[in-house]
Design a protein around this motif. Structure first.
Motif, PDB file in Angstrom:
ATOM      1  N   ILE A  71      15.932  74.293   0.246  1.00  0.00           N
ATOM      2  CA  ILE A  71      14.583  73.583   0.707  1.00  0.00           C
ATOM      3  C   ILE A  71      14.966  72.031   1.194  1.00  0.00           C
ATOM      4  O   ILE A  71      14.745  71.730   2.102  1.00  0.00           O
ATOM      5  CB  ILE A  71      13.629  73.487  -0.259  1.00  0.00           C
ATOM      6  CG1 ILE A  71      13.087  74.765  -0.652  1.00  0.00           C
ATOM      7  CG2 ILE A  71      12.485  72.553   0.183  1.00  0.00           C
ATOM      8  CD1 ILE A  71      12.208  75.526   0.314  1.00  0.00           C
ATOM      9  N   GLY A  72      15.695  71.736   0.523  1.00  0.00           N
ATOM     10  CA  GLY A  72      16.222  70.129   0.697  1.00  0.00           C
ATOM     11  C   GLY A  72      17.064  69.952   1.987  1.00  0.00           C
ATOM     12  O   GLY A  72      16.831  69.064   2.774  1.00  0.00           O
ATOM     13  N   SER A  73      17.926  70.797   2.332  1.00  0.00           N
ATOM     14  CA  SER A  73      18.855  70.715   3.449  1.00  0.00           C
ATOM     15  C   SER A  73      17.997  71.208   4.732  1.00  0.00           C
ATOM     16  O   SER A  73      18.040  70.461   5.766  1.00  0.00           O
ATOM     17  CB  SER A  73      19.984  72.051   3.538  1.00  0.00           C
ATOM     18  OG  SER A  73      20.912  71.708   2.374  1.00  0.00           O
ATOM     19  N   LEU A 125      16.592  74.224  -4.575  1.00  0.00           N
ATOM     20  CA  LEU A 125      16.420  73.026  -4.081  1.00  0.00           C
ATOM     21  C   LEU A 125      17.373  72.304  -2.712  1.00  0.00           C
ATOM     22  O   LEU A 125      17.147  71.782  -1.960  1.00  0.00           O
ATOM     23  CB  LEU A 125      16.874  72.027  -5.241  1.00  0.00           C
ATOM     24  CG  LEU A 125      15.635  72.043  -6.365  1.00  0.00           C
ATOM     25  CD1 LEU A 125      16.048  71.399  -7.534  1.00  0.00           C
ATOM     26  CD2 LEU A 125      14.235  71.591  -5.910  1.00  0.00           C
ATOM     27  N   MET A 126      18.590  73.118  -2.887  1.00  0.00           N
ATOM     28  CA  MET A 126      19.722  72.819  -2.011  1.00  0.00           C
ATOM     29  C   MET A 126      19.131  73.354  -0.423  1.00  0.00           C
ATOM     30  O   MET A 126      19.230  72.595   0.362  1.00  0.00           O
ATOM     31  CB  MET A 126      21.045  73.389  -2.222  1.00  0.00           C
ATOM     32  CG  MET A 126      21.945  72.572  -2.842  1.00  0.00           C
ATOM     33  SD  MET A 126      23.598  73.352  -2.822  1.00  0.00           S
ATOM     34  CE  MET A 126      24.245  72.546  -1.367  1.00  0.00           C
ATOM     35  N   PHE A 140      14.579  70.837   4.987  1.00  0.00           N
ATOM     36  CA  PHE A 140      13.784  69.735   5.205  1.00  0.00           C
ATOM     37  C   PHE A 140      14.449  68.612   5.836  1.00  0.00           C
ATOM     38  O   PHE A 140      14.014  67.857   6.905  1.00  0.00           O
ATOM     39  CB  PHE A 140      13.302  69.183   3.949  1.00  0.00           C
ATOM     40  CG  PHE A 140      11.958  69.987   3.534  1.00  0.00           C
ATOM     41  CD1 PHE A 140      11.516  71.145   4.045  1.00  0.00           C
ATOM     42  CD2 PHE A 140      10.916  69.395   2.829  1.00  0.00           C
ATOM     43  CE1 PHE A 140      10.331  71.784   3.748  1.00  0.00           C
ATOM     44  CE2 PHE A 140       9.794  69.924   2.443  1.00  0.00           C
ATOM     45  CZ  PHE A 140       9.462  71.306   2.766  1.00  0.00           C
ATOM     46  N   PHE A 141      15.597  68.249   5.361  1.00  0.00           N
ATOM     47  CA  PHE A 141      16.279  67.136   6.010  1.00  0.00           C
ATOM     48  C   PHE A 141      16.751  67.180   7.520  1.00  0.00           C
ATOM     49  O   PHE A 141      16.677  66.453   8.435  1.00  0.00           O
ATOM     50  CB  PHE A 141      17.486  66.788   4.941  1.00  0.00           C
ATOM     51  CG  PHE A 141      17.079  65.434   4.199  1.00  0.00           C
ATOM     52  CD1 PHE A 141      16.277  65.449   3.256  1.00  0.00           C
ATOM     53  CD2 PHE A 141      17.964  64.201   4.408  1.00  0.00           C
ATOM     54  CE1 PHE A 141      15.968  64.462   2.413  1.00  0.00           C
ATOM     55  CE2 PHE A 141      17.332  63.327   3.676  1.00  0.00           C
ATOM     56  CZ  PHE A 141      16.564  63.218   2.658  1.00  0.00           C
ATOM     57  N   THR A 142      17.146  68.269   7.646  1.00  0.00           N
ATOM     58  CA  THR A 142      17.623  68.929   8.944  1.00  0.00           C
ATOM     59  C   THR A 142      16.312  68.638   9.986  1.00  0.00           C
ATOM     60  O   THR A 142      16.401  68.082  11.229  1.00  0.00           O
ATOM     61  CB  THR A 142      18.038  70.203   8.975  1.00  0.00           C
ATOM     62  OG1 THR A 142      19.203  70.299   7.978  1.00  0.00           O
ATOM     63  CG2 THR A 142      18.786  70.363  10.432  1.00  0.00           C
ATOM     64  N   LEU A 188      18.812  75.194  -8.869  1.00  0.00           N
ATOM     65  CA  LEU A 188      19.475  74.352  -7.888  1.00  0.00           C
ATOM     66  C   LEU A 188      19.798  75.237  -6.273  1.00  0.00           C
ATOM     67  O   LEU A 188      19.594  74.119  -5.476  1.00  0.00           O
ATOM     68  CB  LEU A 188      20.918  74.210  -8.506  1.00  0.00           C
ATOM     69  CG  LEU A 188      21.147  73.293  -9.792  1.00  0.00           C
ATOM     70  CD1 LEU A 188      22.750  73.185 -10.173  1.00  0.00           C
ATOM     71  CD2 LEU A 188      20.490  71.918  -9.408  1.00  0.00           C
ATOM     72  N   ALA A 189      19.926  76.182  -6.242  1.00  0.00           N
ATOM     73  CA  ALA A 189      20.263  76.975  -4.981  1.00  0.00           C
ATOM     74  C   ALA A 189      18.942  76.637  -4.034  1.00  0.00           C
ATOM     75  O   ALA A 189      18.938  76.352  -2.826  1.00  0.00           O
ATOM     76  CB  ALA A 189      20.419  78.397  -5.035  1.00  0.00           C
ATOM     77  N   LEU A 213      23.690  77.531   5.328  1.00  0.00           N
ATOM     78  CA  LEU A 213      23.346  77.941   4.234  1.00  0.00           C
ATOM     79  C   LEU A 213      23.588  79.508   3.940  1.00  0.00           C
ATOM     80  O   LEU A 213      23.796  79.774   2.893  1.00  0.00           O
ATOM     81  CB  LEU A 213      21.867  77.786   4.401  1.00  0.00           C
ATOM     82  CG  LEU A 213      21.424  76.245   4.007  1.00  0.00           C
ATOM     83  CD1 LEU A 213      19.689  76.193   4.357  1.00  0.00           C
ATOM     84  CD2 LEU A 213      21.724  75.821   2.638  1.00  0.00           C
TER      85      LEU A 213
END
Lengths: 210, 210, 210, 210
Positions: free
Chosen positions: A158-160, A155-156, A162-164, A152-153, A195
């Motif tokens: 990487i996801g954060s 994904l958070m 990427f979105f940024t 989960l960490a 993060l």
DNA sequence: CATGAATGAGATTTCATTCAT
DNA sequence: CATGAATGAAATCTCATTCAT
């Protein structure tokens, strides 16, 4: 250091523009003509040098993931303290995405497609990065004692990031539509700091009650 | 409630399968033939009913964003307490993505393309969702006193949920490659809980030192 | 000499059959399939060599008008006497239309469409022919002293020759319907002679009265 | 009097706009959608009322030719003197083309196509007009004693009037390209006068020498 | 009497790929 | 080693026509 360091200059001169275009338009939206034009070579030359649209794409992805894996492994090499390792992980990822703005969209296109075009080589690269990330995050206090799943960490994080990285282009289109002046300086730098604060610098979380 | 509730049944019977395919393959990777086959209508019927490929895509996006905006607004309506509102925000988004698994990939494809195909209507829908999210997050203690940018929080939440939603398909492909048995039950449910814990339930963060 | 002398053999092998079909069916009535079949090449080859349907059409028109202009200019070059020049003008036009029977219908289709598809290049070709014709006709006694507008004379000459050239195909269809045996040998040759008699050989007209 | 007087108002409301569009774009370039839009009726109504694209076209052509034939026959009826008859012929044709600007382009499209779409009814209409014209012209001194073929004279008259009628639209496009200011007022009126002068008012031509 | 809806056939154009040179 | 030329397959879109209502 560049993503396509391991390839011959001939291949690099094709893979680099190809990566740019694949990132912008995705696999299906990219034509060999466009790549050839951007690379300044004849279209048949791409077939001669690399072989195939799918192969060009695969080389780009492999190059990207291997690059990330190598840089991560090199910087984490011989760093023992968990929090330091995690900090390096986050900072390195942020730095790579900042330097190679094409990576997030390219990888997102692929991810959104459900990994349709992922060859074994690419999967190996992904696994390598994932492995490094997971082992690094697993050592964090927050994971060890805080009960946070390392996946989960991951994904958070990487996801954060990427979105940024992607928010810029769409944000500008939204600018006219959003009334109040929200901050415009959303950057990888700031997200990286958040993060770090949430996952690395902070102590094991204490829930609101209890 | 469904994303294309506002459209005629005729349009819905096209937009729903179209959304599924656009999500899987992206705009460029989707052919009108495939949509027609999936919708069980003649290809020309799509042109008669909707107009052209770009319009089909736009209707799908508008439908999705308006659906999110409506559900959010409805559930947040008359909820005054900031933490409750944020919890609803996160839970609602997670629930919508869980129910409509096509949304994250579809929106990611679009985001990765830099929003090339975003019509004013779609941008308006995005802005509407963003506005709701930002105002909700802005009222959180963590933002008010913790100095966390609401936009960063928004990007983290969306990014984390999207990535979690997408991780399933790629994770399976990775399964063979990843040696150790990492958790397989990575789900929106778990990510939602983590997000709630980090952003909502927790008190204003206290840095490690000071 | 041929209309597409200035083009590469590759282009000629497409433009010549294309001209024939455009003449018969007009721009809208001509399909790329038909051109490809008549040229004996793959349809995509036409796009590779020339670009698109509009460009094929334009090249045909430019080729035709430039051909007419060149032949006219060459034959009129260094001919000083007005009547000789006019005779050459009419004879040359008649000869060109007789040799290239596709020209009149092709140009008529275009003219009837109000010149919708006329590119600057084509207009330049038309202007070049028109200029030559008008200056030649302006020097005629009939125009100089007879008060006949050179543009009217031009229109009559072109119109008469075009109609004569076209009358063949329709005449045959009428043959069954027209009772009496009208002359069948209506030909450009005869029309040319009549035009020469009316505009060139004759003295300045003396009206019936006065 | 109007070309579609013999048809029901229902048909007229379709044929008139159809004629306008067929004239502009030719048979192949005209779509039933466009006709329906211009006529302000549903596309299926055209099929209901008339039946077919080819039939719509045919009715328009028949209407036009019958109109010309009727007007000619009516005005020539009981006019005995050859020169008067010829004058009426030319003047009537010029007047009809001036009033119904769509006729020349429509008929030219058809003529240029080699009469591909000419049904027996249309051919009968053409024959009727041609018959009237030829018999009228045959009585002229110029034909009787001057040795001018009546068919050639007919073709010249029709060709000249058609070209004059069409020259307007293309002339404007040429305006920028033609350096010297040629007369702009080329009109059917002037061409009619020239034709009358050449064919009707003038005595039997006396060649330059002899 | 008229039409909204639907569609099979065909239009133009693009594209990944091959091949002779 | 590289490429200009070519193409089969498939993409998007149009259109004349039909049919249930």
């Amino acid at each position: 250091m560049h993503p396509f360091t391991h390839h011959s200059p001939n291949e690099r001169s094709i893979l680099e523009p190809a990566a740019r275009i694949f990132a912008l338009r995705g696999y299906a939206g990219t034509s060999m003509d466009e790549i050839a034009r951007a690379a300044g070579v004849n279209k048949a030359t791409i077939y001669y040098r690399i072989g195939n649209k799918a192969r060009v794409y695969e080389r780009v992805l492999v190059g990207y993931f291997c690059h990330i894996a190598e840089v991560l492994e090199q910087r984490l090499h011989a760093v023992p303290i968990p929090r330091d390792r995690a900090r390096i992980l986050v900072e390195t990822l942020a730095a790579i995405f900042a330097e190679h703005g094409d990576m997030p969209p390219l990888l997102l296109h692929e991810l959104a497609s459900g990994g349709e075009h992922l060859s074994p080589d690419v999967l190996a690269g992904i696994a390598r990065v994932l492995q490094t990330s997971l082992t690094t995050l697993s050592a964090l206090p927050m994971v060890q004692q805080g009960g946070v799943s390392p996946l989960l960490a991951h994904l958070m994080i990487i996801g954060s990031l990427f979105f940024t990285s992607l928010s810029g282009s769409v944000a500008m289109r939204l600018a006219a539509n959003i009334p109040q002046g929200t901050e415009k300086d959303v950057s990888l730098e700031l997200m990286k700091d958040l993060l770090l604060e949430l996952f690395v610098d902070r102590d094991v979380p204490s829930r609101k009650e209890d």
